[in-house]
Enzyme design. Structure first.
Site, PDB file in Angstrom:
ATOM      1  N   LYS A 183       0.941  -1.190  -0.120  1.00 53.93           N
ATOM      2  CA  LYS A 183      -0.049   0.135  -0.398  1.00 53.93           C
ATOM      3  C   LYS A 183       0.349   1.480   0.019  1.00 53.93           C
ATOM      4  O   LYS A 183       1.755   2.254   0.998  1.00 53.93           O
ATOM      5  CB  LYS A 183      -0.795   0.333   1.638  1.00 53.93           C
ATOM      6  N   GLU A 259      10.226   1.680  10.205  1.00 50.57           N
ATOM      7  CA  GLU A 259      11.036   2.590  10.198  1.00 50.57           C
ATOM      8  C   GLU A 259      10.329   4.390   9.756  1.00 50.57           C
ATOM      9  O   GLU A 259       9.498   4.410   9.397  1.00 50.57           O
ATOM     10  CB  GLU A 259      11.564   2.284   8.141  1.00 50.57           C
ATOM     11  N   CYS A 293      13.564  11.429   6.585  1.00 55.85           N
ATOM     12  CA  CYS A 293      13.662  11.185   7.963  1.00 55.85           C
ATOM     13  C   CYS A 293      15.052  11.279   8.082  1.00 55.85           C
ATOM     14  O   CYS A 293      15.058  11.497   9.358  1.00 55.85           O
ATOM     15  CB  CYS A 293      13.039   9.992   8.253  1.00 55.85           C
ATOM     16  N   GLU A 390       9.499  17.024  14.391  1.00 57.90           N
ATOM     17  CA  GLU A 390      10.319  16.725  13.250  1.00 57.90           C
ATOM     18  C   GLU A 390       9.945  18.030  11.953  1.00 57.90           C
ATOM     19  O   GLU A 390       8.666  17.905  11.827  1.00 57.90           O
ATOM     20  CB  GLU A 390       9.308  15.788  12.432  1.00 57.90           C
TER      21      GLU A 390
HETATM   22  P1  NAP Z   1       2.436   8.816   7.926  1.00 58.01           P
HETATM   23  O1  NAP Z   1       1.104   9.378   7.216  1.00 58.01           O
HETATM   24  O2  NAP Z   1       2.595   7.394   8.815  1.00 58.01           O
HETATM   25  O3  NAP Z   1       1.915   7.910   6.050  1.00 58.01           O
HETATM   26  C1  NAP Z   1       3.104   6.460   5.465  1.00 58.01           C
HETATM   27  C2  NAP Z   1       2.110   5.496   5.377  1.00 58.01           C
HETATM   28  O4  NAP Z   1       0.980   4.925   6.089  1.00 58.01           O
HETATM   29  C3  NAP Z   1       0.994   5.912   3.857  1.00 58.01           C
HETATM   30  O5  NAP Z   1       1.253   5.149   3.273  1.00 58.01           O
HETATM   31  C4  NAP Z   1      -0.799   6.343   4.610  1.00 58.01           C
HETATM   32  O6  NAP Z   1      -1.227   5.914   3.774  1.00 58.01           O
HETATM   33  C5  NAP Z   1      -0.216   5.473   5.434  1.00 58.01           C
HETATM   34  N1  NAP Z   1      -0.694   4.914   6.647  1.00 58.01           N
HETATM   35  C6  NAP Z   1      -1.652   6.665   7.531  1.00 58.01           C
HETATM   36  N2  NAP Z   1      -1.952   6.077   8.174  1.00 58.01           N
HETATM   37  C7  NAP Z   1      -2.621   5.016   8.691  1.00 58.01           C
HETATM   38  C8  NAP Z   1      -3.413   3.738   9.381  1.00 58.01           C
HETATM   39  N3  NAP Z   1      -3.584   4.612   9.981  1.00 58.01           N
HETATM   40  N4  NAP Z   1      -2.958   2.717   8.863  1.00 58.01           N
HETATM   41  C9  NAP Z   1      -2.113   2.064   8.438  1.00 58.01           C
HETATM   42  N5  NAP Z   1      -1.501   3.124   6.901  1.00 58.01           N
HETATM   43  C10 NAP Z   1      -0.857   4.269   7.156  1.00 58.01           C
HETATM   44  O7  NAP Z   1       3.556   9.092   7.102  1.00 58.01           O
HETATM   45  P2  NAP Z   1       4.087  10.507   6.240  1.00 58.01           P
HETATM   46  O8  NAP Z   1       3.607  11.889   6.353  1.00 58.01           O
HETATM   47  O9  NAP Z   1       3.341  10.110   4.791  1.00 58.01           O
HETATM   48  O10 NAP Z   1       5.468  10.717   5.492  1.00 58.01           O
HETATM   49  C11 NAP Z   1       5.883  11.596   6.777  1.00 58.01           C
HETATM   50  C12 NAP Z   1       7.149  10.100   7.769  1.00 58.01           C
HETATM   51  O11 NAP Z   1       7.438   8.950   7.225  1.00 58.01           O
HETATM   52  C13 NAP Z   1       8.270  11.344   8.756  1.00 58.01           C
HETATM   53  O12 NAP Z   1       7.452  11.487   9.656  1.00 58.01           O
HETATM   54  C14 NAP Z   1       9.235  10.318   7.976  1.00 58.01           C
HETATM   55  O13 NAP Z   1      10.369  10.707   9.366  1.00 58.01           O
HETATM   56  C15 NAP Z   1       9.073   8.983   7.818  1.00 58.01           C
HETATM   57  N6  NAP Z   1       9.653   8.205   7.492  1.00 58.01           N
HETATM   58  C16 NAP Z   1      10.481   7.184   7.826  1.00 58.01           C
HETATM   59  C17 NAP Z   1      11.705   6.740   7.092  1.00 58.01           C
HETATM   60  C18 NAP Z   1      12.463   6.332   7.723  1.00 58.01           C
HETATM   61  O14 NAP Z   1      12.842   5.382   7.583  1.00 58.01           O
HETATM   62  N7  NAP Z   1      12.997   5.758   9.376  1.00 58.01           N
HETATM   63  C19 NAP Z   1      11.398   7.284   5.535  1.00 58.01           C
HETATM   64  C20 NAP Z   1      11.195   7.584   5.002  1.00 58.01           C
HETATM   65  C21 NAP Z   1      10.084   8.395   6.209  1.00 58.01           C
HETATM   66  P3  NAP Z   1      -1.792   8.009   3.151  1.00 58.01           P
HETATM   67  O15 NAP Z   1      -0.866   8.119   2.632  1.00 58.01           O
HETATM   68  O16 NAP Z   1      -3.174   7.009   2.149  1.00 58.01           O
HETATM   69  O17 NAP Z   1      -1.919   8.726   4.442  1.00 58.01           O
END
Ligand code: NAP
Length: 486
Positions: A183, A259, A293, A390
């Site tokens: 997904k 992650e 991140c 962040e």
């Molecule tokens: P996010 O809101 O947590 O979303 C990440 C993924 O999870 C998306 O595919 C999102 O779908 C999905 N999602 C959201 N709510 C969900 C739920 N209740 N159940 C299942 N899936 C769900 O994060 P983001 O804003 O897209 O990404 C930014 C974050 O990712 C930052 O905090 C960044 O640090 C972190 N990140 C970490 C790494 C690492 O390797 N540590 C790498 C890259 C990014 P939708 O798109 O449909 O909302």
């Protein structure tokens, strides 16, 4: 939109991939994908829901035994073919990524290459899964250790690296013999759909990779996490969502890789090569426009060099060209959406209200897209929200420290623990500080740590599990021990 842009967008599959077939969502619903530089719709893709996700899991479950039994060399060669195709089509894939995510073309090309390298790396790892044969200490039995695919797995990825976040999970899953439901992020589904098309073209059998794009992430994936056919969840995204998914995963005692978010400190000691430190700081801050991140979220600079460092950073940041990433001269694209733009603006406004000084930027850019000007703040009061949250944008707050102990304490003063950067010419200090910092990764005199051959991942609330390196495939393998009486 140019003819080239239209061609690249038209070539992407826009349906769900289930059991080897591209099909519309069961509900018939679709959703729009935006170009964040223009806030206009560039494509519409299938909006999957629970029925589609369950069908995808059914296909993955059915394909799992056959895929696990496929020769490792066969799995390896599929990954290698996909690496070759991605590499050959790098320009088109980069343009596609820029259109849906906004980053400048040069950065998209760098990500395509980085993403493809995970397939090359794991094509090499697929045929090197280790095992063990041991004589028991009492000598009366033999202890055999083998690794088997954990499969089927659910992969959930964010929007900031639309291709690499996918290959970093799909590569080791294929290598290990796991089938998948994938997904991707709602904001950037196109790169993932293009990637899935390439894997099918490379010979991936039906049902091994199933892709469900959706606007209802939680509702659509929730039932999968509670379904006993699923055995693992690998998630990249925010810590808040990660925590909820860890909790949900307890019901089926799923294997989980997380992650999550970061709050990376970038430490500059007075003995550092300041030219190199500024160069590294620009990369650590501005890679992906700060939407990473691993992005340096705070600069801690030793007092005696702080004024000089701030002046040089300001000069470099103020000179960056902001605009639509498809234009050649552009170095900084838009933020991903209005929500992210508002968040960055509110963090800067909060710091300024508390007394931070704006050296450059500090305001939104113009246009219908989601632009924010590269910003340097110095000094910044330590109670500013951006000290602990962040930023995920092109904003560099500079703080100062007086001693090594103070620098380490400041670096560790966060719930996150993904990565830290340290600039010093003192080897002993480099070792001491990198051992004392509580993160999964440390860059010494370098502003980027990501490398497919290295184990990427965090500690504390940045998550657990590793992607890439020799460790990456282990996330997709269960260890089995067989005892044989002699
Ligand atoms: P996010 O809101 O947590 O979303 C990440 C993924 O999870 C998306 O595919 C999102 O779908 C999905 N999602 C959201 N709510 C969900 C739920 N209740 N159940 C299942 N899936 C769900 O994060 P983001 O804003 O897209 O990404 C930014 C974050 O990712 C930052 O905090 C960044 O640090 C972190 N990140 C970490 C790494 C690492 O390797 N540590 C790498 C890259 C990014 P939708 O798109 O449909 O909302």
């Amino acid at each position: 939109m140019s003819a080239g842009e239209r061609r690249v967008l038209e070539a992407v599959p826009k349906e769900l991939l289930i059991g080897g077939e591209w099909r519309p969502a069961a509900s018939g619903r679709r959703f729009a994908v935006q170009d964040p530089a223009t806030a206009s719709t560039i494509a519409e893709v299938a909006d999957g829901s629970v029925a589609d996700a369950l069908a995808a899991l059914g296909a993955a479950d059915e394909a799992q035994p056959g895929w696990a039994a496929t020769a490792p060399r066969g799995r390896s060669e599929i990954l290698r073919r996909a690496f070759d195709i991605i590499t050959a089509r790098a320009d088109d894939l980069a343009l596609l990524m820029t259109l849906e995510m906004g980053k400048p073309l040069a950065e998209s090309k760098a990500e395509i290459s980085y993403a493809a390298e995970f397939f090359r790396w794991f094509s090499e790892q697929a045929v090197r899964v280790p095992g063990n044969y041991q004589v028991s200490p009492a000598g009366n039995s033999r202890l055999i250790t083998l690794r088997q695919p954990v499969g089927p797995v659910l992969l959930i990825t964010p929007w900031n690296f639309p291709m690499a976040m996918g290959t970093r999970k799909i590569g080791p899953a294929i290598a290990a013999g796991c089938t998948m439901v994938f997904k991707p992020a709602e904001l950037t589904p196109l790169s993932s759909l293009a990637l899935a098309g390439i894997l099918i073209e490379s010979g991936l059998p039906p049902g091994v990779l199933n892709v469900v794009t959706t606007t209802t992430a939680g509702d659509t994936t929730g039932p999968l996490i509670k379904d006993s056919r699923l055995r693992k969840l690998s998630f990249t995204g925010s810590t808040a969502v990660g925590k909820a998914l860890i909790e949900a995963s307890a019901e089926q005692v799923l294997r989980v890789s997380m992650e999550l978010g970061g709050n990376a400190p970038f430490l500059v000691f007075a003995d550092a090569d300041l030219d190199a430190a500024v160069e590294g700081a620009m990369v650590a801050k501005m890679r992906n426009g700060g939407e990473a991140c691993t992005s340096a979220n705070r600069f801690h600079v030793e007092e005696s060099v702080a004024t000089e460092f701030a002046a040089r950073m300001t000069e470099r940041m103020a000179a960056l060209t902001v605009g639509r990433g498809t234009e050649e001269a552009v170095e900084v694209g838009p933020l991903i959406d209005a929500k992210q733009l508002d968040k960055v603006a509110s963090l800067v406004d909060d710091a300024v209200a508390r007394g931070a000084q704006v050296r450059c930027g500090g305001e939104r850019g113009s246009g219908p897209g989601y632009f924010y000007r590269p910003t340097v703040l110095c000094p910044v009061p330590p109670d500013s929200r951006m000290r602990t949250e962040e930023i995920f944008g092109p904003v560099a707050p500079i703080y100062t420290f007086a001693s090594e102990e103070e620098a380490v304490a400041a670096a560790n003063d966060t719930e996150y623990g993904l990565v830290a950067y340290v600039y010093t010419r003192d080897l002993g200090r480099a070792v001491r500080v990198s051992e004392a910092i509580k993160t999964g990764m440390v860059g010494i005199n370098q502003g980027v740590v990501s490398n497919p051959a290295a184990p990427f991942g965090g500690v504390k609330q940045s998550g657990f599990g590793r992607e890439g390196g020799e460790e990456g495939i282990e996330e997709y393998l269960d260890i089995k021990y067989i005892g044989i009486s002699t």
